[in-house]
Design an enzyme around this catalytic site. Structure first.
Site, PDB file in Angstrom:
ATOM      1  CB  SER A  65      -0.656  -0.022   1.070  1.00  0.00           C
ATOM      2  OG  SER A  65      -0.200   0.144   2.410  1.00  0.00           O
ATOM      3  CE  LYS A  66      -3.152   5.770  -1.675  1.00  0.00           C
ATOM      4  NZ  LYS A  66      -3.821   6.966  -1.895  1.00  0.00           N
TER       5      LYS A  66
END
Length: 494
Positions: free
Chosen positions: A252-253
């Site tokens: 995930s970012k």
């Protein structure tokens, strides 16, 4: 039989490395079997899909050397290759399912659905909503229909029992029908959901093998059922392991940069990124870590995929990228890559109008514009000393700015300024005080080229990555603090 594989990304944001990962394996599988690799655009989310995002998908995949045989931009015999251009087809198939008794019109309101789910939870039931849960009395249905109330089309699903799903890597998986909901097939705006569009398109485009991420395993029963309802043969399924952060959580970012554009902007070579993604759950017969796309194609065997969650480690990617720079590029080739990367005419012409105003000698250029040719900046807590915003107020301002920037559909100077002005006003801060820490996060100094112009030139991926880095440098945002900040952010009307 001609092998036909596909990827179907949504043009709703930055092109994800996970998309490139799945594309790479679909490409390799198709090429290994002398087949075709198709790119399809799933733009059913009309509120978030943009032409710009679609073009970035094309550009970023091609930058990595991943070419498709059929798609929106190259054509083919099975088009159109954008779902928005096939809208009428999906409605016909949804209506066909209603006629066959396999689907129904659902007039339930969002509030009623929330109440139904809460009721199941209160009763201790761990199951999805079924058709009998959603059924309304005939008189209410007639009333809502007469009023022109919005409705969706949902599929009928079994209430209980098991379903077998065959997978190329995992064998036969047994899944529980109780956890499968009466899936929406056609939304109230007439656009299909992924599930209907995916099945219809794969059939019409004669897709023979579906290689996708393992997050779709729980949707496989719905897809198998739809194929049965339509009387179509189902493609062979292969669910690839998810890319994971070093802490084993889903990539995930928040924990790892996920945009292909970020890695391009950071100066990673496309050969190295493709090489690294090829190592995600797969290995060469000789276990070599460094290999070209052609070498992967020559040696590809889907059965060499390991089901353990592959770790996407940026440090390991950097190490591999270094090998490519040192071992595969001559000095002249490296000079050419540097020019193409940061010092090309297009980039320079974006920067010079802002730098020229502040220059007295040519040597002033590097200190003024060096941050444009940098990756993550070496800022520390001390970088923010002397600014009016400090502590939690500083983190809140940067986090709100980040969330606002993440929601921008169009990345240009006016849009960025308007977004930042909205946050500044919402926090009741002077623009100067709000922009000062953004200057530092973006350029490493409070005295530089306009921060708005800088973000416009740097692009969304690098700009947001630098703000995330600044937040981390200042102590980060834990889960408890994040919930409080999200509540405050939403209270501003964002």
């Amino acid at each position: 039989m001609t092998v036909r594989t596909r990827i179907a990304p949504s043009p709703t944001g930055d092109p994800h490395v996970g998309t490139a990962y799945i594309a790479l394996f679909n490409l390799c599988f198709a090429r290994k079997h002398g087949g075709k690799f198709i790119l399809r655009i799933e733009d059913t989310d009309q509120t978030r899909s943009t032409v710009e995002s679609e073009q970035v998908i094309f550009d970023s995949l091609r930058w990595m050397g991943l070419e498709w045989d059929e798609g929106p931009d190259v054509g083919g015999d099975f088009g159109p290759y954008r779902q928005s251009e096939r809208k009428d087809d999906y409605r016909q198939y949804a209506e066909l399912l209603i006629d066959k008794g396999h689907a129904f019109r659902c007039y339930r309101t969002p509030e009623e659905l929330t109440e139904l789910r809460a009721g199941l939870k209160e009763q201790g039931y761990n199951r999805a909503l079924k058709p009998f849960d959603l059924e309304l009395p005939a008189d209410i249905v007639a009333e809502r229909k007469a009023q022109g109330a919005p409705f969706v089309i949902r599929m009928n699903v079994p209430e209980e029992g098991k379903v077998d799903i065959d997978d190329m890597l995992r064998g036969t998986m047994e899944l529980d029908w109780a956890l499968v909901d009466a899936q929406i097939l056609l939304k109230s705006d007439g656009m299909p959901t992924y599930h209907l569009a995916n099945v219809v398109d794969d059939h019409l485009m004669q897709i023979t093998h579906v290689l996708r991420g393992e997050e779709w395993i729980n949707s496989a029963p719905k897809h198998k059922l739809l194929y049965q309802y339509f009387g179509w043969d189902m493609p062979e399924l292969c669910h690839l392991p998810l890319l994971r952060n070093p802490d084993k959580s889903k990539l995930s970012k928040r924990k790892n940069p996920t945009s292909i554009l970020y890695y391009q902007r950071m100066g990673y070579l496309p050969e190295a990124l493709t090489n690294y993604l090829g190592r995600m759950g797969w290995s060469m017969p000789d276990e070599s870590e460094k290999f070209s796309l052609q070498q992967m194609l020559d040696n590809f065997d889907i059965q060499r995929v390991s089901l353990g969650g592959p770790i996407f480690d940026v440090e390991k990617l950097s190490w591999l990228n270094g090998l490519w720079i040192r071992e595969d590029l001559s000095e002249q080739e490296l000079a050419t890559r540097l020019q193409e990367w940061a010092f090309n005419s297009e980039n320079l012409m974006k920067i010079l109008p802002h730098a020229q105003k502040r220059m007295e000698t040519l040597s002033d250029f590097a200190p003024l514009a060096g941050f444009f040719a940098s990756g993550i900046l070496p800022i520390t807590n001390k970088s923010f000393e002397g600014e009016k915003l400090q502590g939690d107020d500083l983190i809140r301002a940067l986090q709100f700015a980040l969330w606002k920037l993440e929601n921008l559909r169009t990345w240009d100077r006016d849009e960025i300024f308007a977004a930042m002005k909205t946050v500044s006003d919402g926090l009741d801060l002077k623009v100067k005080d709000f922009f000062a820490p953004l200057f530092i996060a973006i350029s490493g100094t409070a005295a530089s080229i306009s921060v708005i112009d800088s973000m416009d030139i740097l692009g969304p991926d690098m700009s947001r990555a630098r703000i995330r880095h600044a937040i981390d440098v200042l102590g980060g945002v834990g889960k408890k603090k994040q919930k409080a900040l999200e509540k405050a952010y939403l209270a501003l009307g964002n």
